[in-house]
Design a protein around this motif. Structure first.
Motif, PDB file in Angstrom:
ATOM      1  N   ASP A 179       0.772  -1.322   0.124  1.00 44.45           N
ATOM      2  CA  ASP A 179       0.088  -0.066  -0.048  1.00 44.45           C
ATOM      3  C   ASP A 179       0.945   1.164   0.057  1.00 44.45           C
ATOM      4  N   ASN A 180       2.011   1.099  -0.648  1.00 44.25           N
ATOM      5  CA  ASN A 180       2.619   2.654  -1.057  1.00 44.25           C
ATOM      6  C   ASN A 180       2.148   2.938  -2.234  1.00 44.25           C
ATOM      7  N   SER A 181       2.154   4.455  -2.236  1.00 46.97           N
ATOM      8  CA  SER A 181       1.926   5.312  -3.551  1.00 46.97           C
ATOM      9  C   SER A 181       2.832   5.415  -4.345  1.00 46.97           C
ATOM     10  N   TYR A 182       2.601   4.534  -5.493  1.00 42.64           N
ATOM     11  CA  TYR A 182       3.854   4.491  -6.465  1.00 42.64           C
ATOM     12  C   TYR A 182       3.370   4.779  -7.851  1.00 42.64           C
ATOM     13  N   THR A 183       4.344   5.208  -8.749  1.00 43.37           N
ATOM     14  CA  THR A 183       3.878   4.958 -10.173  1.00 43.37           C
ATOM     15  C   THR A 183       4.185   3.305 -10.405  1.00 43.37           C
ATOM     16  N   TRP A 184       3.386   2.934 -11.780  1.00 47.08           N
ATOM     17  CA  TRP A 184       3.742   1.634 -12.055  1.00 47.08           C
ATOM     18  C   TRP A 184       5.227   1.041 -12.014  1.00 47.08           C
ATOM     19  N   PRO A 185       6.101   1.893 -12.923  1.00 46.78           N
ATOM     20  CA  PRO A 185       7.493   1.618 -12.667  1.00 46.78           C
ATOM     21  C   PRO A 185       8.021   1.405 -11.546  1.00 46.78           C
ATOM     22  N   ASN A 186       7.853   2.273 -10.482  1.00 51.27           N
ATOM     23  CA  ASN A 186       8.445   2.384  -9.333  1.00 51.27           C
ATOM     24  C   ASN A 186       7.828   1.039  -8.264  1.00 51.27           C
ATOM     25  N   ALA A 187       6.509   0.840  -8.772  1.00 47.60           N
ATOM     26  CA  ALA A 187       5.922  -0.291  -7.904  1.00 47.60           C
ATOM     27  C   ALA A 187       6.548  -1.617  -8.413  1.00 47.60           C
ATOM     28  N   LEU A 188       6.843  -1.720  -9.690  1.00 50.83           N
ATOM     29  CA  LEU A 188       7.388  -2.843 -10.372  1.00 50.83           C
ATOM     30  C   LEU A 188       8.948  -2.997  -9.650  1.00 50.83           C
ATOM     31  N   SER A 189       9.771  -1.756  -9.461  1.00 50.64           N
ATOM     32  CA  SER A 189      10.911  -2.052  -8.804  1.00 50.64           C
ATOM     33  C   SER A 189      11.091  -2.410  -7.290  1.00 50.64           C
ATOM     34  N   SER A 190       9.816  -2.073  -6.689  1.00 50.28           N
ATOM     35  CA  SER A 190       9.704  -2.039  -5.408  1.00 50.28           C
ATOM     36  C   SER A 190       9.563  -3.710  -5.064  1.00 50.28           C
ATOM     37  N   CYS A 191       8.635  -3.977  -5.942  1.00 51.44           N
ATOM     38  CA  CYS A 191       8.513  -5.826  -5.950  1.00 51.44           C
ATOM     39  C   CYS A 191       9.946  -6.411  -6.449  1.00 51.44           C
ATOM     40  N   GLU A 192      10.513  -5.965  -7.213  1.00 46.65           N
ATOM     41  CA  GLU A 192      12.026  -6.444  -7.703  1.00 46.65           C
ATOM     42  C   GLU A 192      12.902  -6.448  -6.473  1.00 46.65           C
ATOM     43  N   ASP A 193      12.734  -5.453  -5.583  1.00 49.39           N
ATOM     44  CA  ASP A 193      13.648  -5.304  -4.424  1.00 49.39           C
ATOM     45  C   ASP A 193      13.398  -6.592  -3.620  1.00 49.39           C
TER      46      ASP A 193
END
Ligand SMILES: *[C@@H]1O[C@H](CO)[C@@H](O)[C@H](O)[C@H]1NC(C)=O
Ligand SMILES: *[C@@H]1O[C@H](CO)[C@@H](O)[C@H](O)[C@H]1NC(C)=O
Ligand SMILES: *[C@@H]1O[C@H](CO)[C@@H](O)[C@H](O)[C@H]1NC(C)=O
Ligand SMILES: *[C@@H]1O[C@H](CO)[C@@H](O)[C@H](O)[C@H]1NC(C)=O
Length: 288
Positions: free
Chosen positions: A176-190
Motif C-alpha cells: 500500500d505504498n503510493s507509487y507509479t507503475w514502474p516504481n511499484a515494479l522495482s519495489s517488487c523486484e527489490d
C-alpha cells in the motif's frame, strides 16, 4: 561441547515434534485447527489466519466437518462461524463457483436446507456448530472463525507475505505504498518478486478477496503486472508469462500503458502515475 550439540538437537527435535500445532490448537489429520471467538468479517478473519501462517479452514469430508463443529462449540457457543468457503462469479464469462480460500477441491458440501441461497451481494460460508450444516452469509458480517495451519509445501522466504500454495506457485503481497507503475515494479523486484500476473479464475478470485480485505468496497488503483509497452493494444505480463487468461473491463480500456484492477475487479489500463496499491508475486518457479 557435546552437551551443547545434544541440547541443540534435543531442542530441534522438540520443536519439530510439538511446534506443528499452535497454542489452543488441535491437530486432526495432520492439520492444526484453532477456533477464535472474536467477531470479524470473512476477509478480516482470513487476514488474521494468514498473519498467523494459515488460512480459514477448508472442509473436505464429513469427519472433519463434525470434528470442527465439536472444536468450535466451546469457543463460539451457538454462533455460526466462518469456514473458508466463498463464491466467485466471473463477470465476463459468468463462470461461477464455490471455492476455498487456498483453492482445494470443493466437492464435499454440507449445506443446510434451502442453502445456498443466492440473494446476497457477497457469499461466504458459515458452519452452524450445533448441526454442522453450512449456510451462506454476507461476507462483511462479523463472525467467529476457525483457522487451519498446515505445513505449507514451501513457505515464503519474505516475512509477512502470504503463501496460497494451491493458487499461486509463490507468495503474494498487496502493498500500500503510493507509487507509479514502474516504481511499484522495482519495489517488487527489490524482494526478488515481480508485479503479479493472473492466469485463471482462482487467482483472480483470490486477488479480489485480498483487495476487499485491504480496501473494503473502496477500491483504489491497484497496479498488476499487465502492461502495453508499445501502446498498441498488445498487452503482456511483465514477468514474461503468457496472457492466457483475460479479465478486461473493455468498456474502460484507454490508450494507456499500465495495468490495474478496476472498481469491479476487472482489469484496465491507466496512465502510469501514482496509484495507492500494487500486488507483488514472488514466484517459487524462478529458482527451480
Ligand atoms: C488461548 O485461549 C484463551 C481462552 O480463549 C485465551 O485467553 C488465550 O489468549 C489463547 N492463547 C493464545 C496463544 O491464543
Ligand atoms: C508437519 O510436519 C511434521 C514433520 O514432517 C509432521 O509430523 C506434522 O504432522 C506436520 N504438521 C502439520 C500441521 O501438517
Ligand atoms: C434471502 O432469502 C431468504 C429465504 O427466502 C430470506 O430468509 C432472507 O431474508 C433473504 N435475504 C435477503 C438479504 O434478502
Ligand atoms: C506482443 O508483444 C510480445 C512481447 O513484447 C511479442 O513477443 C509479440 O510478438 C507481440 N504480438 C503482437 C501481435 O504484436
Amino acid at each position: 561441547m557435546s552437551c551443547l550439540l545434544f541440547c541443540v538437537s534435543f531442542f530441534t527435535l522438540f520443536i519439530s515434534t510439538f511446534a506443528n500445532c499452535r497454542p489452543n490448537g488441535t491437530l486432526y489429520n495432520d492439520i492444526c485447527y484453532v477456533a477464535y471467538s472474536d467477531q470479524r468479517s470473512f476477509y478480516d478473519a482470513e487476514a488474521h489466519c494468514a498473519q498467523e501462517g494459515g488460512h480459514l479452514a477448508a472442509i473436505h469430508d464429513a469427519f472433519t466437518n463434525k470434528f470442527l463443529a465439536d472444536l468450535a462449540k466451546p469457543i463460539v457457543g451457538i454462533e455460526n462461524y466462518w469456514i473458508g468457503g466463498y463464491y466467485f462469479n466471473n463477470l465476463n464469462t459468468y463462470n461461477a463457483f464455490w471455492t476455498w480460500v487456498d483453492y482445494e477441491s470443493f466437492e464435499y458440501t454440507n449445506w443446510g436446507p434451502g442453502q445456498p441461497l443466492y440473494n446476497l451481494s457477497s457469499y461466504c460460508i458459515v458452519q452452524i456448530p450445533l448441526s454442522g450444516k453450512w449456510s451462506v452469509v454476507e461476507c462483511t458480517a462479523g463472525k467467529p472463525y476457525v483457522c487451519e495451519y498446515t505445513n505449507a509445501s514451501q513457505s515464503c522466504p519474505i516475512p509477512g507475505w502470504t503463501t496460497f500454495s494451491n493458487v499461486f506457485n509463490g507468495c503474494i503481497q498487496l502493498m500500500d505504498n503510493s507509487y507509479t507503475w514502474p516504481n511499484a515494479l522495482s519495489s517488487c523486484e527489490d524482494y526478488g518478486a515481480s508485479l503479479i500476473s493472473i492466469h485463471n479464475d482462482y487467482q483472480q478470485s483470490l486477488v479480489q478477496l485480498l483487495l476487499i480485505e485491504a480496501q473494503g468496497s473502496n477500491v483504489g488503483t491497484t497496479w498488476i503486472g499487465l502492461h502495453d509497452p508499445q501502446n498498441d493494444g498488445n498487452y503482456t505480463w511483465i514477468d514474461s508469462t503468457k496472457l492466457d487468461y483475460k479479465y478486461f473491463d473493455t468498456s474502460t480500456l484507454s490508450k494507456d500503458y499500465c495495468g490495474t484492477i478496476h472498481n469491479d475487479y476487472r482489469w484496465g489500463v491507466e496512465d502510469c502515475s501514482d496509484g495507492p496499491y500494487y500486488f507483488c508475486l514472488y514466484s517459487f518457479e524462478q529458482f527451480v
